[in-house]
Scaffold this active site. Sequence first.
Site, PDB file in Angstrom:
ATOM      1  CG  HIS A 114      -0.116  -0.076   2.451  1.00 28.24           C
ATOM      2  ND1 HIS A 114       0.668  -1.666   2.719  1.00 28.24           N
ATOM      3  CD2 HIS A 114       0.285   0.648   3.515  1.00 28.24           C
ATOM      4  CE1 HIS A 114       1.235  -1.373   3.873  1.00 28.24           C
ATOM      5  NE2 HIS A 114       1.061  -0.011   4.349  1.00 28.24           N
ATOM      6  CG  ASP A 277      -3.298  -3.392  -1.085  1.00 26.82           C
ATOM      7  OD1 ASP A 277      -3.571  -4.274  -1.746  1.00 26.82           O
ATOM      8  OD2 ASP A 277      -2.247  -3.583  -0.284  1.00 26.82           O
ATOM      9  CG  ASP A 281      -1.852  -7.723   0.171  1.00 28.08           C
ATOM     10  OD1 ASP A 281      -2.165  -6.744  -0.057  1.00 28.08           O
ATOM     11  OD2 ASP A 281      -0.662  -8.367   0.490  1.00 28.08           O
ATOM     12  CE  LYS A 376      -2.639  -7.742   3.707  1.00 31.66           C
ATOM     13  NZ  LYS A 376      -1.152  -7.893   4.060  1.00 31.66           N
TER      14      LYS A 376
END
Length: 543
Positions: A114, A277, A281, A376
Amino acid sequence: MTIREVATTPFPDQKPGTSGLRKKVPVFQQPGYAENFVQSIFDSLDGFSGKALVIGGDGRFYNREVIQTAIRMAAANGFGLILVGRGGILSTPAASHVIRKYGAFGGIILSASHNPGGPTEDFGIKYNISNGGPAPEKITDAIFARSTAIARYLTLDAPDVDLDRDGETIVGGATVRVIDPVADYAGLMESLFDFDAIRALIGSGFRIAMDSMSAVTGPYATEILERRLGAPAGTVRNGVPLPDFGGHHPDPNLIHAKALYDEMMGADAPDFGAASDGDGDRNLIVGKGIFVTPSDSLAMLAANAHLAPGYARGLAGIARSMPTSGAADRVADALGIPLFETPTGWKFFGNLLDAGKATICGEESAGTGSDHVREKDGLWAVLLWLNILAVRRQSVQAIAAEHWARFGRNYYARHDYEGVDAAAADALMTELRARLAGLPGTAIGVLRIEAADDFAYLDPVDGSESRHQGIRILFEGGSRTVFRLSGTGTSGATIRVYIERYEPADGDLGRQTGDAIADLIAAVEAIAGITRHTGRTAPDVVT
Ligand code: G16
């Protein structure tokens, strides 16, 4: 092609953080810097000769250059097959899936997640193991140790591989295969979710706004939401990955996805809003008129997951990072399944997922995922929400209200103090640690401290122990504050303060979060002395 051994000297700063090595681009552009780290990865692994390696990244500035470097070095080091996403693109969850699907030995993911991208912004390199997940600490520690002693790296002279055309090229003794970065992942999503039901929901006029933040999920979201699920063109915004993310900060939170948030709070808001992001993820979920905190999203997804075909069999367990709110704990309790509390970092979920102990995992830092990959997965969370909405045919707001009325509500916020002087941040944490034993029983306003500790985790699968993972101050009644230093920043230190207040199901569930946690925010200063240590009087980011 002859393999070349290039003499090099160590860089002292190649210690991987929460998620790989992240530094400013000019740091990575120093001669030998990326090469040293990649070689340190290879030198820390055994038995990969002739095996497959996956390489891909989030398309940020410097992605293509490091991919070419990594291809040559992987070939020189003896990998037999190198799978690369077309255009150098693979979202982090897609890379995890490709590693698993093709039985690769591991993968190199180029991303700073991010964090912003561009010539003076951030870049990163991360190694994932054969289960598709981030390398565990014993490997990242070995990589760091190697980086401090490295004296040579291996490469070979070969022209750049054409990353923009699917197909195979021979580089040294390796085959380099450029693959479609989206197809395998989209197929996986289709196997988990009821695409017919979601298509019917969209066909009924349900409106979605997906902000890909000019980052890697653009092509994935466009293929899945618009092409396969029939959402109208324009559903995916900022859908073309740009090397500098259009000059924005690709972090799907209320600050950096503010335009989406404002739209979702407006009169003519779409029914469902989401963002993802830099590397795909993380996720942000916003219903019409309601922001769902990542901690609540984890709890609500876990409570409703059985409505999606991939999870109809039920969940084995839920795992959350320690600073994530306790909302998921109550769901686990109601489902009669175990809840695992791990340190921050997706790598800590890997063993639980591999051992079949947890099915769904989540973190307050906008990460949710399941055992379908070992990272994730932002779009997975979006699709599970859509599947649930397609079955329940209620608004996000109604689902949240019913959830809180059943389980109670964990009011929650995170305050970040960014770019703090590292010595001042360390002093704050050291002082806090020294005071822990004396804190229980102390009253601060109406709050009374029940317990205080420095979180340590004993991995129930491999017995490894991780200490100093964040300071917890637990108050009577179930509220708490947590203090830890970020492991992903690239300049100075970032102090994260996590604040949570539990309101039982029969309490006041409709308050503004800021009001509900005001007394805890006041207590934070009294406990930690952030202003005294750092001179800061307010956090830089509140999420
Ligand atoms: C990474 C990790 C996450 C972690 C997050 C925040 O996310 O994968 O597990 O929660 O960093 O870490 P910290 O609080 O140490 O900054 P990402 O999306 O940056 O890869």
